[in-house]
Structures are given as structure tokens and as C-alpha cells.
Design a protein around this motif. Structure first.
Motif, PDB file in Angstrom:
ATOM      1  N   GLY A  98      -9.839  -5.624   2.650  1.00  0.00           N
ATOM      2  CA  GLY A  98      -8.899  -4.860   3.472  1.00  0.00           C
ATOM      3  C   GLY A  98      -8.417  -3.634   2.714  1.00  0.00           C
ATOM      4  N   MET A  99      -8.436  -2.485   3.403  1.00  0.00           N
ATOM      5  CA  MET A  99      -7.961  -1.218   2.823  1.00  0.00           C
ATOM      6  C   MET A  99      -7.048  -0.618   3.881  1.00  0.00           C
ATOM      7  SD  MET A  99     -10.370   1.831   1.351  1.00  0.00           S
ATOM      8  CE  MET A  99      -9.740   2.957   0.104  1.00  0.00           C
ATOM      9  N   HIS A 100      -5.762  -0.946   3.811  1.00  0.00           N
ATOM     10  CA  HIS A 100      -4.827  -0.648   4.898  1.00  0.00           C
ATOM     11  C   HIS A 100      -4.059   0.645   4.612  1.00  0.00           C
ATOM     12  CE1 HIS A 100      -1.097  -1.985   7.386  1.00  0.00           C
ATOM     13  NE2 HIS A 100      -1.913  -1.260   8.103  1.00  0.00           N
ATOM     14  N   PHE A 101      -4.539   1.723   5.221  1.00  0.00           N
ATOM     15  CA  PHE A 101      -3.869   3.025   5.100  1.00  0.00           C
ATOM     16  C   PHE A 101      -2.669   3.038   6.039  1.00  0.00           C
ATOM     17  CE2 PHE A 101      -8.175   3.851   3.739  1.00  0.00           C
ATOM     18  CZ  PHE A 101      -8.064   4.832   2.768  1.00  0.00           C
ATOM     19  N   MET A 102      -1.734   3.935   5.757  1.00  0.00           N
ATOM     20  CA  MET A 102      -0.545   4.072   6.602  1.00  0.00           C
ATOM     21  C   MET A 102      -0.662   5.362   7.420  1.00  0.00           C
ATOM     22  SD  MET A 102       1.191   1.358   5.654  1.00  0.00           S
ATOM     23  CE  MET A 102       0.072   0.270   4.782  1.00  0.00           C
TER      24      MET A 102
END
Ligand SMILES: NC(=O)c1ccc[n+]([C@@H]2O[C@H](COP(=O)([O-])OP(=O)(O)OC[C@H]3O[C@@H](n4cnc5c(N)ncnc54)[C@H](O)[C@@H]3O)[C@@H](O)[C@H]2O)c1
Length: 259
Positions: free
Chosen positions: A121-125
Motif C-alpha cells: 500500500g502506498m497511500h498518498f493524500m
């Protein structure tokens, strides 16, 4: 070594991720099936004037030479599982498959592939070019090699990372979504106007934006999807906005109007 990034789904988040990737010196390709979203993303790039342009591809398998594939398609588990199966079959064996999901299990997405240790998971805002944080989520199967390569990529994009276990909502939405849902309950009860709810949190809790505006920025459909994955019942008023097609900033109307 990550050199070439492929972004799958160029809506609000994918377009921002692609822009940051280009600005950070990565060769960048985008797969976006909707003509309308494609045009919007192209116009967005023209306005931002990055050092070079991303390549728009029309077939998913044109991303087979990417070192890192970042998925940013709608927050629906079945859709993402299907995509991860496809990505697994087109990506080169050493490529990493990352999801920008806000809440869906990385372990489950990884289990849909033959090579689950390369999934993460690579959760950008939102908006990606402005927000400094990337949440990193390790599935049960994610290898240390994958984790360190994704962390290094986020840092090359000038982002600060935090690391979360793969539990629905991760860190950010675990805490944010109950607050947003409660703000809709307050509005539904007639506790105060939408403006006063937002102003109270801005000036009373030092939040840069109120929870109702934030929900509009995230997308009300995405908020409902995240709450459901977190096993929390979305407020009826929030659901009603979504039923009306008032999805927030991206459609020009949510709690507030953006036209
Ligand atoms: N909106 C936010 O604030 C925010 C923040 C962090 C993470 N996220 C997550 O990012 C993801 C995308 O959210 P968004 O707000 O950008 O949504 P969005 O609706 O703006 O964009 C999704 C895009 O994916 C495209 N798409 C649909 N099916 C596809 C497929 N099979 N292959 C390729 N593209 C496809 C759509 O055409 C659309 O352009 C979701 O998982 C969401 O939870 C959103």
C-alpha cells in the motif's frame, strides 16, 4: 531501482501522483480508460508545466516495462482485485505493484496475485502535490525489499512516510472517517449549519479545513466506500448526497458548491 512509474487510473489522485512522479524525475506512464478523465488530466498537466510530460497509454500491457505500478482506481474491492490480477500478469517479475487504496486490505489484493511479496500500500493524500504524507502499508506477504523500495520512492518524491499495519482505514482514515461521519450526523440533526460545523473545527481545533469541506475534497462516494470497508455505517445524509450524485468538489457540488 525504480526508474519508470506506471499510474493506473488518473482521476483526482492518479493525476496528482503522476504529476509528482514526473516532477521527481521518474519516467511516467498513465493508463486511464475514461476519455473524459484523460482529457482532464492532460489539461491539468498543461497547467502545471512539469519538466516533461507523462506518456498516456491506451492498453494496460503497455505498462509492462514499468518498475513500479501505482493503482488509483475507485475504492471498490472487486474492481481492485481484478486489476491486481491483470497487473500481475502484465508486469515484469521484479516490478512492484502498489495500491493507493484508502482502506481495502493490501493482504487481500496481494493474495489475488501469484507474487504477493511485491504488493504494498502506498497511500498518498489529496491533493498529492501539496500534501507531504504517504502512508505505507505492508500486507502480510510484503517483502522487506518491496517495502524499502517503495519508501525510497516516496522519499525521492519529497514525501514523509509513516508505516501502518494492514487494518481497515490504516492510520489516517481510521481516525478521520469517524470524524467526518459524525460531522454529517451533526448536520443531519440540525445541530448547526455546515459553515458553523466547519468553522468550529477550523478555529476550535486548529484543523486547516473543516470536516465537511474535507469530505467534499475526498469525494463523498469515496467516504461512503471507506466507512463501509471499516465496518462503520455511513450517516444517512452522507449516503443521500451520494445518491443525488453530489459527490463533492469533483462533481462541482457536495455539501458545498464548487461552480
Ligand atoms: N480522493 C481522496 O481524497 C483520496 C485520498 C487518498 C486515497 N484515495 C484513493 O485513491 C483511489 C482513487 O480515488 P480518486 O479520488 O482518485 O477517484 P476518482 O473517481 O477521481 O478516479 C478514479 C479513476 O479511475 C479510473 N478507472 C476506473 N476503473 C479503472 C480501471 N479498471 N483501470 C484503470 N482506471 C480505472 C476512472 O476512470 C477514474 O478516472 C481510491 O482507492 C481512493 O480511496 C483517495
Amino acid at each position: 531501482m525504480i526508474k519508470h512509474i506506471g499510474v493506473v487510473g488518473a482521476g483526482q489522485m492518479g493525476a496528482g501522483i503522476a504529476l509528482v512522479a514526473v516532477q521527481s524525475g521518474f519516467e511516467t506512464s498513465i493508463f486511464e480508460p475514461s476519455k473524459q478523465a484523460q482529457e482532464k488530466t492532460k489539461a491539468y498537466f498543461q497547467k502545471k508545466l512539469p519538466p516533461h510530460q507523462p506518456l498516456f497509454v491506451t492498453q494496460l500491457d503497455a505498462l509492462s516495462n514499468c518498475d513500479l505500478l501505482i493503482e488509483a482506481i475507485p475504492e471498490q474491492e472487486a474492481l481492485k482485485i481484478k486489476l491486481f490480477q491483470e497487473l500481475d500478469s502484465i508486469a515484469k517479475p521484479e516490478a512492484i505493484l502498489a495500491s493507493n487504496t484508502s482502506s481495502i486490505s493490501i493482504t487481500k489484493l496481494a493474495a489475488a496475485t501469484k507474487n504477493p511479496e511485491r504488493v504494498m500500500g502506498m497511500h498518498f493524500m489529496n491533493p498529492v502535490p501539496v500534501m507531504k504524507l504517504v502512508e505505507l502499508i505492508r500486507g502480510l506477504q510484503t517483502s522487506d525489499k518491496t517495502y524499502h523500495a517503495v519508501k525510497a520512492t516516496a522519499e525521492k518524491m519529497d514525501k514523509t512516510t509513516t508505516t501502518s499495519k494492514d487494518i481497515p482505514g490504516f492510520i489516517a482514515n481510521r481516525i478521520l472517517m469517524p470524524m467526518i461521519n459524525e460531522a454529517f450526523h451533526a448536520l443531519q440533526e440540525g445541530l448547526a449549519s455546515a459553515e458553523d460545523i466547519d468553522t468550529t473545527l477550523k478555529l476550535g481545533a486548529n484543523h486547516p479545513m473543516g470536516p465537511l469541506t474535507l469530505a467534499d475534497f475526498i469525494g463523498l462516494d469515496t467516504c461512503v466506500a471507506i466507512l463501509e470497508i471499516m465496518d462503520k455505517k455511513p450517516c444517512a445524509l452522507l449516503q443521500q448526497y451520494v445518491n443525488a450524485g453530489w459527490l463533492g468538489k469533483k462533481t462541482g457540488r457536495g455539501v458545498f458548491s464548487y461552480v
